[in-house]
Design a protein around this motif. Structure first.
Motif, PDB file in Angstrom:
ATOM      1  N   SER A  17       0.753  -1.121   0.360  1.00  0.00           N
ATOM      2  CA  SER A  17      -0.112  -0.049   0.251  1.00  0.00           C
ATOM      3  C   SER A  17       0.616   1.194  -0.185  1.00  0.00           C
ATOM      4  O   SER A  17       2.365   1.609   0.615  1.00  0.00           O
ATOM      5  CB  SER A  17      -1.377  -0.406   1.181  1.00  0.00           C
ATOM      6  N   THR A  18       0.584   2.598  -0.543  1.00  0.00           N
ATOM      7  CA  THR A  18       0.971   3.501  -0.150  1.00  0.00           C
ATOM      8  C   THR A  18       0.268   4.869  -0.433  1.00  0.00           C
ATOM      9  O   THR A  18      -0.764   4.445  -1.329  1.00  0.00           O
ATOM     10  CB  THR A  18       2.260   3.835  -1.981  1.00  0.00           C
ATOM     11  N   VAL A  19       0.472   5.736   0.355  1.00  0.00           N
ATOM     12  CA  VAL A  19      -0.364   6.749   0.120  1.00  0.00           C
ATOM     13  C   VAL A  19       0.568   8.236  -0.504  1.00  0.00           C
ATOM     14  O   VAL A  19       1.633   8.228  -0.371  1.00  0.00           O
ATOM     15  CB  VAL A  19      -0.108   7.432   1.812  1.00  0.00           C
ATOM     16  N   ARG A  20      -0.518   8.377  -1.549  1.00  0.00           N
ATOM     17  CA  ARG A  20       0.211   9.541  -2.647  1.00  0.00           C
ATOM     18  C   ARG A  20      -0.251  10.927  -2.226  1.00  0.00           C
ATOM     19  O   ARG A  20      -1.310  10.815  -1.667  1.00  0.00           O
ATOM     20  CB  ARG A  20      -0.034   9.319  -4.101  1.00  0.00           C
ATOM     21  N   ILE A  21       0.555  12.076  -3.044  1.00  0.00           N
ATOM     22  CA  ILE A  21      -0.314  12.935  -3.059  1.00  0.00           C
ATOM     23  C   ILE A  21      -0.350  13.586  -3.872  1.00  0.00           C
ATOM     24  O   ILE A  21       1.043  13.753  -4.202  1.00  0.00           O
ATOM     25  CB  ILE A  21       0.407  13.949  -1.344  1.00  0.00           C
ATOM     26  N   VAL A  22      -0.927  15.148  -4.126  1.00  0.00           N
ATOM     27  CA  VAL A  22      -0.647  15.692  -5.244  1.00  0.00           C
ATOM     28  C   VAL A  22      -1.419  16.905  -5.140  1.00  0.00           C
ATOM     29  O   VAL A  22      -2.926  17.364  -4.366  1.00  0.00           O
ATOM     30  CB  VAL A  22      -1.730  15.110  -6.792  1.00  0.00           C
ATOM     31  N   ALA A  23      -1.299  18.067  -5.666  1.00  0.00           N
ATOM     32  CA  ALA A  23      -1.587  20.070  -5.608  1.00  0.00           C
ATOM     33  C   ALA A  23      -2.479  19.922  -6.267  1.00  0.00           C
ATOM     34  O   ALA A  23      -2.927  19.541  -7.648  1.00  0.00           O
ATOM     35  CB  ALA A  23      -0.320  20.707  -5.478  1.00  0.00           C
ATOM     36  N   LEU A  24      -3.498  20.708  -5.474  1.00  0.00           N
ATOM     37  CA  LEU A  24      -4.764  21.122  -6.288  1.00  0.00           C
ATOM     38  C   LEU A  24      -5.224  22.294  -6.721  1.00  0.00           C
ATOM     39  O   LEU A  24      -3.709  23.312  -6.079  1.00  0.00           O
ATOM     40  CB  LEU A  24      -5.947  20.355  -5.813  1.00  0.00           C
ATOM     41  N   ALA A  25      -6.063  22.319  -8.043  1.00  0.00           N
ATOM     42  CA  ALA A  25      -5.892  23.964  -8.263  1.00  0.00           C
ATOM     43  C   ALA A  25      -6.479  24.457  -6.873  1.00  0.00           C
ATOM     44  O   ALA A  25      -7.215  23.644  -5.898  1.00  0.00           O
ATOM     45  CB  ALA A  25      -6.292  24.293  -9.525  1.00  0.00           C
ATOM     46  N   PRO A  26      -6.289  26.210  -7.475  1.00  0.00           N
ATOM     47  CA  PRO A  26      -7.633  26.298  -6.212  1.00  0.00           C
ATOM     48  C   PRO A  26      -8.249  26.447  -5.613  1.00  0.00           C
ATOM     49  O   PRO A  26      -9.466  26.498  -4.622  1.00  0.00           O
ATOM     50  CB  PRO A  26      -7.248  27.920  -6.429  1.00  0.00           C
ATOM     51  N   SER A  27      -9.372  26.023  -7.005  1.00  0.00           N
ATOM     52  CA  SER A  27     -10.706  25.674  -6.585  1.00  0.00           C
ATOM     53  C   SER A  27     -11.177  24.503  -6.134  1.00  0.00           C
ATOM     54  O   SER A  27     -11.909  24.036  -5.521  1.00  0.00           O
ATOM     55  CB  SER A  27     -11.220  25.232  -8.615  1.00  0.00           C
ATOM     56  N   VAL A  57      -6.965  19.432 -10.862  1.00  0.00           N
ATOM     57  CA  VAL A  57      -5.136  19.061  -9.949  1.00  0.00           C
ATOM     58  C   VAL A  57      -4.281  20.664 -10.453  1.00  0.00           C
ATOM     59  O   VAL A  57      -4.456  21.055 -11.875  1.00  0.00           O
ATOM     60  CB  VAL A  57      -4.350  17.728 -10.851  1.00  0.00           C
ATOM     61  N   ALA A  58      -3.561  20.779  -9.703  1.00  0.00           N
ATOM     62  CA  ALA A  58      -2.666  22.182 -10.252  1.00  0.00           C
ATOM     63  C   ALA A  58      -2.004  22.255 -11.337  1.00  0.00           C
ATOM     64  O   ALA A  58      -1.327  20.584 -11.966  1.00  0.00           O
ATOM     65  CB  ALA A  58      -1.888  22.067  -9.145  1.00  0.00           C
TER      66      ALA A  58
END
Length: 378
Positions: free
Chosen positions: A222-232, A236-237
């Motif tokens: 298992s892995t936990v991942r993270i991605v930046a989002l656009a301000p809305s 995805v950013a």
């Protein structure tokens, strides 16, 4: 040795030879010391069981919503609390206060997106972003097996919906799924991970205002991942690439992150969700995007709480620094008592096991969470 024959004994034949003794079969019977010890232990346990059940029951947490409501995600609104669960079209519940009474309502997702196939929606998260309520959800897709899922986002003007899917492609989905290309396609492809999709989306806003989405790559490792989002929060950013934060050879899921003065704290569930051993662990890191040196400890397990399978936790930060944690645990036989024993509770129809919703208040000692009080339904 199982199945092996045992020599006949006086004790075994006493019913037919009341005067039997050792050797010749005559004389007073000789007590078996092991049997006497066992009898004493059984009598003691019986006395304790009769004398103490009320006290034991009083110490066991009770659910605030004793209906099947797995993987609760909870938000605070001006009118009270709204909770969302795993299930068809995202069932919900609402209450004026955390301890209830809670009322369960129907699914809030108006329809599945065009890139989804039929099947239950798993472990959602809801956040208010730029005046909109956003629902992040994992829905089945084609091309990655019976349980393979990808993450989408839906929006609504109200925390109680209805939520309508956003966009014509998944927010997060591996390239090997049969869907339009996702905004986060998990590139580059990691050959050490199973081809099973992504689940358990979780929204987080950092102190600098940057919005992020955490999620889990399904199956094991298992892995936990993270991605930046656009301000809305609905995309995805631009140019953002997801990063792996945590990896486990076992099951690690349901990531939830909050920020404390001492650093970032992540709650995760670990183990088999069908068993009482399912548990909630905390991790703490001084940075959000690097958890290689994170501290870790157990927050909720069956041994310390009495709750069967305490997992699927979500946090609600209240006024005055109050932190509430909502989670699910197995209750059985149409009671509000935890299931007890071993095995998979979803495989025991006679036990009528459900994953009910519990709530507790958290304290923070040196930036580490601990339960200070369990809430009970009125």
């Amino acid at each position: 040795m199982r199945g092996a024959a045992r020599p006949a004994s006086c004790a075994a034949s006493r019913r037919f030879r009341p005067r039997c003794g050792p050797d010749s079969g005559y004389g007073p019977p000789v007590p078996n010391r092991g049997a006497v010890r066992l009898l004493v232990l059984l009598l003691t346990a019986s006395v304790l069981a009769v004398a103490a059940p009320a006290l034991a029951d009083e110490q066991v947490p009770r659910p605030v919503l004793n209906l099947d409501f797995p993987d609760p995600a909870v938000v605070a609104t001006p009118n009270g609390l709204v909770a969302y669960s795993t299930g068809d079209r995202v069932p919900h519940a609402w209450s004026r206060s955390a301890d209830g009474p809670w009322r369960r309502g129907p699914g809030l997702l108006t329809h599945r997106p065009t890139w989804s196939r039929d099947g239950g929606i798993w472990a959602v998260d809801v956040a208010r972003v730029e005046g909109q309520w956003l629902l992040y959800y994992a829905t089945p897709v084609r091309g990655i097996g019976e349980t393979g899922r990808c993450v989408g986002v839906a929006r609504s003007d109200s925390a109680r919906g209805p939520f309508r899917p956003v966009g014509r492609a998944p927010l997060v989905c591996p390239t090997y799924a049969r869907t339009p290309t996702a905004q986060d396609p998990l590139l580059p492809r990691d050959p050490t991970l199973p081809r099973a999709g992504v689940i358990d989306p979780s929204f987080f806003r950092d102190a600098d205002g940057t919005a992020y989405l955490l999620y889990k790559t399904d199956r094991i490792p298992s892995t936990v991942r993270i991605v930046a989002l656009a301000p809305s929060g609905q995309r995805v950013a631009p140019g953002a690439t997801s990063l792996e934060l945590v990896r486990s050879q076992g099951v690690l899921e349901n990531p939830v992150v909050t920020q404390r003065p001492e650093g970032y704290v992540m709650l995760t569930s670990e183990g088999d969700w069908t068993r009482c051993g399912y548990a909630t662990r905390w991790l703490r890191s001084v940075t959000l995007l690097d958890w290689a040196a994170a501290e870790s400890g157990m927050l909720l397990d069956v041994d310390t709480t009495g709750v069967c399978g305490p997992g699927g936790a979500d946090l609600v930060e209240g006024s005055g620094g109050r932190t509430l944690v909502f989670l699910h645990g197995w209750t059985c036989r149409s009671t509000d008592l935890p299931c007890t024993g071993t095995g998979k509770w979803d495989h025991k129809p006679r036990q009528r096991g459900i994953r009910a919703m519990y709530a507790a208040e958290l304290g923070w000692v040196g930036g580490v969470p601990e339960v200070t009080d369990w809430l009970r339904a009125p």
